[in-house]
Design a protein around this motif. Structure first.
Motif, PDB file in Angstrom:
ATOM      1  N   ASP A  65      76.759  66.634  91.832  1.00 17.51           N
ATOM      2  CA  ASP A  65      75.964  65.466  92.234  1.00 17.51           C
ATOM      3  C   ASP A  65      74.472  65.718  92.042  1.00 17.51           C
ATOM      4  O   ASP A  65      73.756  64.871  91.501  1.00 17.51           O
ATOM      5  N   HIS A  66      74.012  66.882  92.477  1.00 15.89           N
ATOM      6  CA  HIS A  66      72.588  67.186  92.354  1.00 15.89           C
ATOM      7  C   HIS A  66      72.179  67.369  90.894  1.00 15.89           C
ATOM      8  O   HIS A  66      71.070  66.988  90.510  1.00 15.89           O
ATOM      9  N   GLN A  67      73.043  67.932  90.079  1.00 13.95           N
ATOM     10  CA  GLN A  67      72.731  68.081  88.658  1.00 13.95           C
ATOM     11  C   GLN A  67      72.601  66.716  87.991  1.00 13.95           C
ATOM     12  O   GLN A  67      71.709  66.504  87.168  1.00 13.95           O
ATOM     13  N   GLN A  68      73.469  65.783  88.371  1.00 13.69           N
ATOM     14  CA  GLN A  68      73.365  64.431  87.824  1.00 13.69           C
ATOM     15  C   GLN A  68      72.054  63.768  88.240  1.00 13.69           C
ATOM     16  O   GLN A  68      71.405  63.089  87.447  1.00 13.69           O
ATOM     17  N   LYS A  69      71.650  63.990  89.496  1.00 15.65           N
ATOM     18  CA  LYS A  69      70.381  63.425  89.963  1.00 15.65           C
ATOM     19  C   LYS A  69      69.204  64.058  89.227  1.00 15.65           C
ATOM     20  O   LYS A  69      68.247  63.367  88.861  1.00 15.65           O
ATOM     21  N   LEU A  70      69.270  65.375  88.998  1.00 12.56           N
ATOM     22  CA  LEU A  70      68.202  66.049  88.260  1.00 12.56           C
ATOM     23  C   LEU A  70      68.127  65.547  86.818  1.00 12.56           C
ATOM     24  O   LEU A  70      67.034  65.335  86.280  1.00 12.56           O
ATOM     25  N   ALA A  72      69.036  62.614  85.704  1.00 10.66           N
ATOM     26  CA  ALA A  72      68.479  61.254  85.742  1.00 10.66           C
ATOM     27  C   ALA A  72      66.966  61.303  85.956  1.00 10.66           C
ATOM     28  O   ALA A  72      66.213  60.563  85.309  1.00 10.66           O
ATOM     29  N   ALA A  73      66.505  62.191  86.832  1.00  5.82           N
ATOM     30  CA  ALA A  73      65.071  62.320  87.084  1.00  5.82           C
ATOM     31  C   ALA A  73      64.355  62.829  85.837  1.00  5.82           C
ATOM     32  O   ALA A  73      63.263  62.355  85.501  1.00  5.82           O
TER      33      ALA A  73
END
Length: 125
Positions: A65-70, A72-73
């Motif tokens: 989840d955090h990798q996907q958010k990173l 996207a950022a």
């Protein structure tokens, strides 16, 4: 046929659940369990392994989840960088055009001033 009312349906489900064996009610819900209540080492080891598996799955899910958010950022940052580069080019072009317009205005004003200056001198003599 008359449709059963919600109250009858709930009572029927409750009776069915009561008639089922106790082993059906117990479900292994993933989560952290307190393993100290287990008496035998096998059950304690199994409980601890279940906790470890749960934590590993949770960490893996959170990492994804955090990798996907990173990602996207980072994509958003790249888009913003490209927008800034485009705006910098536009500002540079506008400054060049403004400087050129100012120089053209000075050149247009300078010959008019030269032509006007000798005429005033001749008129004064």
């Amino acid at each position: 046929m008359i449709a059963p009312t919600p109250r009858i349906t709930i009572v029927a489900i409750a009776l069915l659940m009561a008639l089922l064996p106790a082993s059906v009610h117990a479900q292994d819900v993933p989560g952290i369990e307190i393993c100290t209540v287990e008496k035998t080492m096998e059950r304690r080891t199994s409980c601890l392994q279940s906790n470890v598996d749960f934590l590993q799955k949770t960490i893996t899910k959170l990492t994804t989840d955090h990798q996907q958010k990173l990602d996207a950022a980072n994509r958003q940052i790249e888009a913003l960088k490209n927008a800034v580069i485009g705006l910098q080019k536009l500002v540079g072009e506008l400054q060049t055009a403004q400087n050129k317009a100012a120089e053209d205005a000075k050149k247009a004003a300078a010959p008019a001033a030269k032509d006007a200056a000798p005429a005033t001198k001749e008129g004064a003599k």
